[in-house]
Design a protein around this motif. Sequence first.
Motif, mmCIF file in Angstrom:
data_model
loop_
_atom_site.group_PDB
_atom_site.id
_atom_site.type_symbol
_atom_site.label_atom_id
_atom_site.label_comp_id
_atom_site.label_asym_id
_atom_site.label_seq_id
_atom_site.Cartn_x
_atom_site.Cartn_y
_atom_site.Cartn_z
ATOM 1 N N MET A 12 -1.065 -8.713 -14.242
ATOM 2 C CA MET A 12 -0.236 -9.701 -13.548
ATOM 3 C C MET A 12 0.174 -9.182 -12.165
ATOM 4 S SD MET A 12 2.082 -10.607 -16.887
ATOM 5 C CE MET A 12 2.964 -12.064 -16.308
ATOM 6 N N ALA A 13 0.452 -7.888 -12.080
ATOM 7 C CA ALA A 13 0.796 -7.294 -10.784
ATOM 8 C C ALA A 13 -0.412 -7.304 -9.850
ATOM 9 C CB ALA A 13 1.311 -5.869 -10.988
ATOM 10 N N LYS A 14 -1.590 -7.058 -10.382
ATOM 11 C CA LYS A 14 -2.813 -7.096 -9.564
ATOM 12 C C LYS A 14 -3.025 -8.489 -8.980
ATOM 13 C CE LYS A 14 -5.164 -3.491 -12.223
ATOM 14 N NZ LYS A 14 -6.237 -3.200 -13.199
ATOM 15 N N GLN A 15 -2.753 -9.516 -9.775
ATOM 16 C CA GLN A 15 -2.892 -10.879 -9.271
ATOM 17 C C GLN A 15 -1.888 -11.159 -8.156
ATOM 18 O OE1 GLN A 15 -2.554 -13.381 -12.733
ATOM 19 N NE2 GLN A 15 -4.432 -12.607 -13.651
ATOM 20 N N ALA A 16 -0.673 -10.639 -8.309
ATOM 21 C CA ALA A 16 0.338 -10.834 -7.266
ATOM 22 C C ALA A 16 -0.058 -10.132 -5.972
ATOM 23 C CB ALA A 16 1.691 -10.323 -7.762
ATOM 24 N N LEU A 17 -0.722 -8.984 -6.106
ATOM 25 C CA LEU A 17 -1.126 -8.217 -4.921
ATOM 26 C C LEU A 17 -2.115 -8.997 -4.060
ATOM 27 C CD1 LEU A 17 -0.675 -5.416 -3.639
ATOM 28 C CD2 LEU A 17 -2.637 -4.594 -4.946
ATOM 29 N N SER A 18 -2.925 -9.838 -4.696
ATOM 30 C CA SER A 18 -3.911 -10.622 -3.946
ATOM 31 C C SER A 18 -3.438 -12.051 -3.680
ATOM 32 C CB SER A 18 -5.238 -10.653 -4.711
ATOM 33 O OG SER A 18 -5.062 -11.235 -5.997
ATOM 34 N N ASN A 19 -2.198 -12.356 -4.037
ATOM 35 C CA ASN A 19 -1.661 -13.706 -3.854
ATOM 36 C C ASN A 19 -1.253 -13.914 -2.393
ATOM 37 O OD1 ASN A 19 -0.128 -16.062 -3.811
ATOM 38 N ND2 ASN A 19 0.883 -15.638 -5.762
ATOM 39 N N THR A 27 7.403 -13.779 -6.999
ATOM 40 C CA THR A 27 6.032 -14.233 -6.778
ATOM 41 C C THR A 27 5.454 -14.913 -8.008
ATOM 42 O OG1 THR A 27 5.664 -12.498 -5.128
ATOM 43 C CG2 THR A 27 3.710 -13.454 -6.164
ATOM 44 N N ASP A 28 5.758 -14.355 -9.176
ATOM 45 C CA ASP A 28 5.273 -14.903 -10.443
ATOM 46 C C ASP A 28 6.430 -14.905 -11.435
ATOM 47 O OD1 ASP A 28 4.127 -15.543 -12.856
ATOM 48 O OD2 ASP A 28 2.541 -14.026 -12.759
ATOM 49 N N PRO A 29 7.097 -16.031 -11.633
ATOM 50 C CA PRO A 29 8.267 -16.094 -12.525
ATOM 51 C C PRO A 29 7.982 -15.714 -13.973
ATOM 52 C CG PRO A 29 8.192 -18.018 -11.098
ATOM 53 C CD PRO A 29 6.887 -17.304 -10.930
ATOM 54 N N SER A 30 6.710 -15.641 -14.371
ATOM 55 C CA SER A 30 6.393 -15.224 -15.738
ATOM 56 C C SER A 30 6.464 -13.713 -15.916
ATOM 57 C CB SER A 30 5.004 -15.727 -16.134
ATOM 58 O OG SER A 30 3.993 -15.056 -15.403
ATOM 59 N N ILE A 31 6.604 -12.980 -14.821
ATOM 60 C CA ILE A 31 6.709 -11.519 -14.897
ATOM 61 C C ILE A 31 8.154 -11.142 -15.222
ATOM 62 C CG2 ILE A 31 6.586 -9.369 -13.560
ATOM 63 C CD1 ILE A 31 4.230 -10.526 -12.058
ATOM 64 N N ASP A 58 0.865 -1.172 0.000
ATOM 65 C CA ASP A 58 0.000 0.000 0.000
ATOM 66 C C ASP A 58 0.900 1.220 0.000
ATOM 67 O OD1 ASP A 58 0.334 1.135 2.829
ATOM 68 O OD2 ASP A 58 -0.334 -0.906 3.286
ATOM 69 N N LYS A 59 0.342 2.403 -0.252
ATOM 70 C CA LYS A 59 1.171 3.580 -0.509
ATOM 71 C C LYS A 59 1.957 4.062 0.702
ATOM 72 C CE LYS A 59 -2.665 6.874 0.018
ATOM 73 N NZ LYS A 59 -3.456 7.917 -0.701
#
Length: 291
Positions: free
Chosen positions: A52-59, A32-36, A20-21
């Motif tokens: 992809m970043a949004k998905q990582a944020l909720s991972n 978190t996501d090696p495809s990034i 968060d900010k």
Amino acid sequence: MRLFSYRDQSMQPKIGLLRDKSSQEFIDLCATDPSIPNKLRALIEIDPHFSMAKQALSNPNAIIHNFSEVKFDVLIDQPGKIVCLGLNYADHAKEGGNARPEYPSFFMRGPSSLTAHLAPIIRPSVSDKLDYEAELAFIVGKKARNLTKENALDCVAGYSIFNDGSLRDYQRKTSQWTIGKNFDQTGAFGPWLVTPDELPSGAHGLQIQSRLNGNLMQNANTKDFLWGVAETIQLITECMTLEPGDVVITGTPAGVGYARTPPVFMKPGDVCEIEIERIGVLQNSIKDQTL
């Protein structure tokens, strides 16, 4: 979202995402996501909306680090183009003895002129007239040509902060400003890319300041732009194609060092901060060239 470029303890490039900010913790997107991809420009090219970043944020298994573990990198690695506006605030044009312009004074920067948040701005050995300039930057998210003011903002991936460090004597050696704006490691850029959903449309109405050693030097607002972000994009894309990862620097307000009496230039040991409301603070120390 707030994304940034950094080097880990092994000096490998990475992309971070603030939880968060106000947090001192961030998600290591690449772990978190090696495809990034491990560079922000590459991520923008394949995923300009940062899904992809949004998905990582909720991972729930996201890899979390603290800022104390990293070294900030230049926000966009090797941008294809860095397009800069001069005289985009009427008060800055006036303090430099220029009439209110009818068209922006466009110039270009090269990637070797960039430096990162918390990295030094380098004063070259050939000049002691290194000036600060607080500026809003935006990063292009998708290929753009012949856009209108109505659809221009669709190509913006995010906004950031820029200190357009300028060697004033070299800037005035010719009628073109390029040479004074391209000394190595004079253009500070960062600390992060803030996605458009966190800001007013076109980053309008944001306070922008520069501080040198804690002293307020510039204090203005992006509502005072002569050419707002949308119109700037319209003007640029009627001339050239903007591509993912390109950077546009939008000009500085009044209060720069050369226009003061006596002039104020940055020197080794100084600390310059550029703050833009709702985006953050870009901080750099000043050092002399050593080579």
